[in-house]
Each structure stands twice: as C-alpha cells, then as structure tokens.
Design a protein around this motif. Structure first.
Motif, mmCIF file in Angstrom:
data_model
loop_
_atom_site.group_PDB
_atom_site.id
_atom_site.type_symbol
_atom_site.label_atom_id
_atom_site.label_comp_id
_atom_site.label_asym_id
_atom_site.label_seq_id
_atom_site.Cartn_x
_atom_site.Cartn_y
_atom_site.Cartn_z
ATOM 1 N N LYS A 73 0.841 -1.205 0.000
ATOM 2 C CA LYS A 73 0.000 0.000 0.000
ATOM 3 C C LYS A 73 0.876 1.255 0.000
ATOM 4 O O LYS A 73 0.621 2.207 -0.750
ATOM 5 C CB LYS A 73 -0.918 -0.013 1.224
ATOM 6 N N GLN A 74 1.941 1.262 0.799
ATOM 7 C CA GLN A 74 2.859 2.409 0.849
ATOM 8 C C GLN A 74 3.554 2.611 -0.500
ATOM 9 O O GLN A 74 3.683 3.735 -0.982
ATOM 10 C CB GLN A 74 3.894 2.238 1.958
ATOM 11 N N LYS A 130 1.061 4.073 -2.932
ATOM 12 C CA LYS A 130 0.783 5.490 -2.660
ATOM 13 C C LYS A 130 1.875 6.374 -3.245
ATOM 14 O O LYS A 130 1.592 7.430 -3.815
ATOM 15 C CB LYS A 130 0.651 5.742 -1.150
ATOM 16 N N GLN A 133 1.202 9.215 -6.493
ATOM 17 C CA GLN A 133 1.197 10.637 -6.135
ATOM 18 C C GLN A 133 0.953 11.485 -7.372
ATOM 19 O O GLN A 133 1.641 11.345 -8.385
ATOM 20 C CB GLN A 133 2.510 11.038 -5.475
ATOM 21 N N LYS A 148 -7.092 8.092 -9.311
ATOM 22 C CA LYS A 148 -7.493 6.688 -9.201
ATOM 23 C C LYS A 148 -8.428 6.360 -10.355
ATOM 24 O O LYS A 148 -9.169 7.215 -10.831
ATOM 25 C CB LYS A 148 -8.265 6.453 -7.901
ATOM 26 N N LEU A 200 -4.180 -2.842 -2.743
ATOM 27 C CA LEU A 200 -4.236 -1.737 -3.717
ATOM 28 C C LEU A 200 -5.612 -1.090 -3.816
ATOM 29 O O LEU A 200 -5.763 -0.059 -4.473
ATOM 30 C CB LEU A 200 -3.793 -2.249 -5.089
ATOM 31 N N ILE A 225 -6.341 2.769 -3.688
ATOM 32 C CA ILE A 225 -5.091 3.461 -4.007
ATOM 33 C C ILE A 225 -4.971 3.662 -5.519
ATOM 34 O O ILE A 225 -4.835 4.779 -6.006
ATOM 35 C CB ILE A 225 -3.853 2.677 -3.497
#
Length: 152
Positions: free
Chosen positions: A40-41, A44, A48, A52, A103, A106
């Motif tokens: 997930k990190q 992200k 940026q 989505k 995901l 995200i």
C-alpha cells in the motif's frame, strides 16, 4: 498505466480470530498484514499526483517469486528464463486476493471496477509484482468494435 513493485509477493493467509467475551475480532496474520501495509505504501508513492481509476478497468498482474535454493544452477537458469513456471504453492488466487486488497482505494476507487483480470506466476531472481491497468471504453463502443472485427 504500468507499475512495478519491488516486493516479494505474499499470499493471503487464512484470517485469524480472537474473542473477548461476546465479541469476536477477525484479523490478518502478521505476515499478510505486513505485506499489505508495505505494498500500500509503495502504491501510494507511485500514485502521487495521479487519479485513481473509477470506471471499468482491465488489470494484468504478473507475480515474480524467488527460485527455490535447492535447485541446480541449470534448473535455476531454466526457471528464471521462463521455461519452467511455478506450479507450487502458494496458489495464484491467494496472491491475487492479498494484492487486490492492498491496492484497493489506491490505484482504483474500488476493486469492483475491475471487470477483466489476467494474472500469472513466474520465477525471477528479483521478486516483484508487475501491474498493468487499462481503462476500458464503454460497453457500447466495445461491442461495436468487436462486431466489426467479427464481420471482417
């Protein structure tokens, strides 16, 4: 959109449950929870400044796992070149479940927007997950294009 996440694929393990009095709490095992947090990190960071996907999408996911240490150099080379594919556990559907869960929200607003899914398992020296997301045209346009192809 094509994304590569340099993270070892992790299967969705069976959920665990704990009880306190009349209440039962269900949670992911630590290994699965850690994988989902890390993926997930990474997602992200990749997303940026990007929007989505919120309409019908097609997703292709390629899972690259490490070759077992017990195989010979010759067999190792065959596996990393794609001549031999992983037919061992974990199952492909368990890889899919943990990845889509991580995901969700995200890359796409909800995994219900995924209307086509193509997945595969491969061996590699550098474990990773490669994802390709394509926004699909509306169904009416797609049906017209498909009927043109069939008529030819």
């Amino acid at each position: 959109m094509e994304l590569t996440f340099n993270i070892e694929p992790q299967q969705q393990e069976r959920p665990r449950a704990t009880g306190r009095g009349r209440f039962i709490r269900v949670y992911d095992p630590p290994k699965t929870a850690k994988f989902k947090r890390e993926l997930k990190q990474l997602a992200k960071l990749e997303m940026q400044g990007k929007n989505k996907f919120d309409s019908a999408i097609s997703v292709t996911i390629r899972f690259f796992r490490k070759v077992q240490k017990s195989v010979s150099k010759k067999e190792h080379a065959r596996r990393t070149k794609g001549y031999v594919r992983p037919i061992v556990k974990p199952d492909l559907d368990n890889y899919i479940k943990s990845t889509l869960d991580a995901l969700n929200g995200i890359i796409w607003t909800d995994d219900a927007t995924i209307v086509e899914l193509n997945t595969s398992k491969w061996y590699a020296d550098d474990p990773r997950i490669e994802i390709e997301v394509k926004e699909l045209k509306n169904d009416e346009e797609r049906n017209q294009n498909e009927s043109r192809v069939i008529q030819r």
